[in-house]
Motif scaffolding. Structure first.
Motif, PDB file in Angstrom:
ATOM      1  N   MET A 127       0.811  -1.046   0.003  1.00 35.68           N
ATOM      2  CA  MET A 127      -0.191  -0.091  -0.039  1.00 35.68           C
ATOM      3  C   MET A 127       0.723   1.233   0.192  1.00 35.68           C
ATOM      4  SD  MET A 127      -3.160   0.523  -0.204  1.00 35.68           S
ATOM      5  CE  MET A 127      -4.462   1.677   0.182  1.00 35.68           C
ATOM      6  N   SER A 166       2.288   2.000  -3.491  1.00 40.72           N
ATOM      7  CA  SER A 166       1.153   2.593  -4.131  1.00 40.72           C
ATOM      8  C   SER A 166       1.033   4.144  -4.117  1.00 40.72           C
ATOM      9  CB  SER A 166      -0.075   1.631  -4.187  1.00 40.72           C
ATOM     10  OG  SER A 166      -0.781   2.132  -3.150  1.00 40.72           O
ATOM     11  N   LEU A 167       0.990   4.224  -2.979  1.00 34.08           N
ATOM     12  CA  LEU A 167       0.911   5.783  -2.262  1.00 34.08           C
ATOM     13  C   LEU A 167       1.920   6.498  -2.849  1.00 34.08           C
ATOM     14  CD1 LEU A 167      -0.941   7.754  -0.859  1.00 34.08           C
ATOM     15  CD2 LEU A 167       0.828   7.204   1.122  1.00 34.08           C
ATOM     16  N   TRP A 170      -7.604   8.441  -7.764  1.00 33.86           N
ATOM     17  CA  TRP A 170      -6.847   7.828  -6.766  1.00 33.86           C
ATOM     18  C   TRP A 170      -7.582   6.642  -6.066  1.00 33.86           C
ATOM     19  CZ3 TRP A 170      -5.646   9.496  -1.177  1.00 33.86           C
ATOM     20  CH2 TRP A 170      -4.888   8.638  -0.529  1.00 33.86           C
ATOM     21  N   THR A 197      -6.547   2.496  -5.805  1.00 29.14           N
ATOM     22  CA  THR A 197      -6.607   2.075  -4.450  1.00 29.14           C
ATOM     23  C   THR A 197      -7.292   0.714  -4.509  1.00 29.14           C
ATOM     24  OG1 THR A 197      -7.704   3.658  -3.424  1.00 29.14           O
ATOM     25  CG2 THR A 197      -5.472   3.845  -3.182  1.00 29.14           C
TER      26      THR A 197
END
Ligand SMILES: *[C@@H]1O[C@H](CO)[C@@H](O)[C@H](O)[C@H]1NC(C)=O
Ligand SMILES: *[C@@H]1O[C@H](CO)[C@@H](O)[C@H](O)[C@H]1NC(C)=O
Length: 348
Positions: free
Chosen positions: A1, A4-5, A294, A298
């Protein structure tokens, strides 16, 4: 995570930087108050002053206006007549559609395809005023602006435009000497600015209207900031709201309730006066879209992680290679050991 951020932030920063760069002039317009070039009240004699005007009159005594044809609608007649009556010694030219076309074809044939190609009449009405000012010089006045006093004191500059609140300038009244470098620049910029912006109002404003003119004006000042304003002939002075219409001694009076080339007029005028608000709205919409992207991104990652957690066998691409889960591009791009370690660590 976290990875990806990181990627999302990186892309966001790149896109935002590009965006900010492309609208930097717009943003700087927000804080431009034009005070450096304002025509001060102290420079202008009282309406019926007996003070002898000692400054040279540079701008030729010509009043330009535009309309479709010679039949001016009755609600504009008083405004038009007020300017003609106060200036019997000025030349008066009404630029009808036919006359404008003939003038561009004769004097600026390189611009004719753009001029004829404009989708909206109001774009031609915008464009022609820049060309006639650059060619003949004089004062351009929109048909819904009436004159309250003689414009002689405003002839002592090489060029001026009108300030709009809260920011920017308008093209509804403006003046210049022939071949003024600013209006030459404006003319040259019209072709490149002839783009469609989806909505007709934004297209008109950004291709020929006040937004187009304001951006060029702002850039013009930025490029010549090093010159001495007292001697620079390219300087563009600014008529402020007080001198424009606000007082009994102001030069113009706006005739309300008029419509310009049809019923869209009110909206066009409203947007012309509120284009800053519209720009801000545009940014808001852009921000919402970025957030939505976004969120989607996600979501996809979460779904991918769930699928793997459920122990699904790796999918194969058309060429038989297994699909690399989670941001495959990142791994393909990264050849260095360091990023590989980062990927490996997260995958562990
Ligand atoms: C200036 O003079 C004209 C004619 O003499 C008059 O109509 C007008 O009201 C005067 N304007 C002002 C502001 O005094
Ligand atoms: C001028 O244009 C207006 C609006 O399009 C039209 O109604 C009118 O008939 C035209 N007048 C002449 C003389 O062509």
């Amino acid at each position: 995570m976290r990875r990806s951020l990181l990627i999302f932030l990186l892309f966001s920063i790149i896109i935002l930087t590009l965006l900010l760069h492309s609208v930097s002039t717009l943003l700087s317009l927000l804080i431009e108050d034009a005070s450096a070039d304002a025509i001060h009240r102290a420079e202008i004699p009282e309406p019926n002053s007996t003070l002898l005007e000692s400054r040279p009159q540079l701008i030729p005594k010509i009043i330009h206006q535009t309309y479709i044809n010679e039949s001016i609608p009755s609600h504009w007649k008083p405004a038009q007549q007020s300017c003609i009556d106060l200036h019997p010694d000025y030349e008066y030219i009404l630029w009808t559609d036919a006359k404008s076309h003939e003038f561009i074809a004769r004097e600026y044939p390189w611009f004719l395809p753009t001029f004829v190609g404009y989708k909206h009449n109001i774009q031609r009405a915008d464009a022609i005023r820049y060309f006639v000012l650059a060619y003949y010089g004089g004062i351009y006045i929109d048909l819904d602006d009436g004159c309250m006093r003689r414009l002689d004191p405003l002839l002592s500059y090489t060029a001026w435009v009108r300030r709009t609140v809260p920011t920017g300038i308008s093209n509804d009244v403006m003046a210049s000497i022939p071949q003024h470098p600013f209006f030459l620049r404006v003319m040259e910029s019209l072709k490149g600015a002839n783009r469609s912006w989806l909505l007709p109002y934004i297209t008109i404003m950004a291709s020929t209207g006040p937004l187009f003119l304001s951006v060029i004006w702002k850039k013009w000042m930025g490029q010549h900031a090093h010159l001495d304003p007292e001697t620079w002939v390219g300087r563009v002075r600014v008529l402020m709201p007080d001198e424009y219409t606000k007082h009994p001694w102001s030069f113009f009076k706006t005739y309300k309730g008029s419509s310009w080339h049809g019923k869209d007029a009110k909206l066009i005028f409203w947007m012309g006066k509120n284009w800053i608000l519209l720009t801000a709205l545009g940014f808001l919409v852009g921000g919402v879209v970025a957030l939505a992207v976004w969120w989607l991104y996600t979501r996809l990652i979460v779904m991918g992680a769930r699928r793997r957690a459920a122990g699904g066998s790796p999918r194969l691409t058309a060429f038989g290679f297994p699909v690399v889960p989670r941001v495959p591009l990142f791994r393909r791009w990264s050849g260095t050991k360091q990023t590989y370690e980062m990927v490996a660590q997260h995958d562990a």
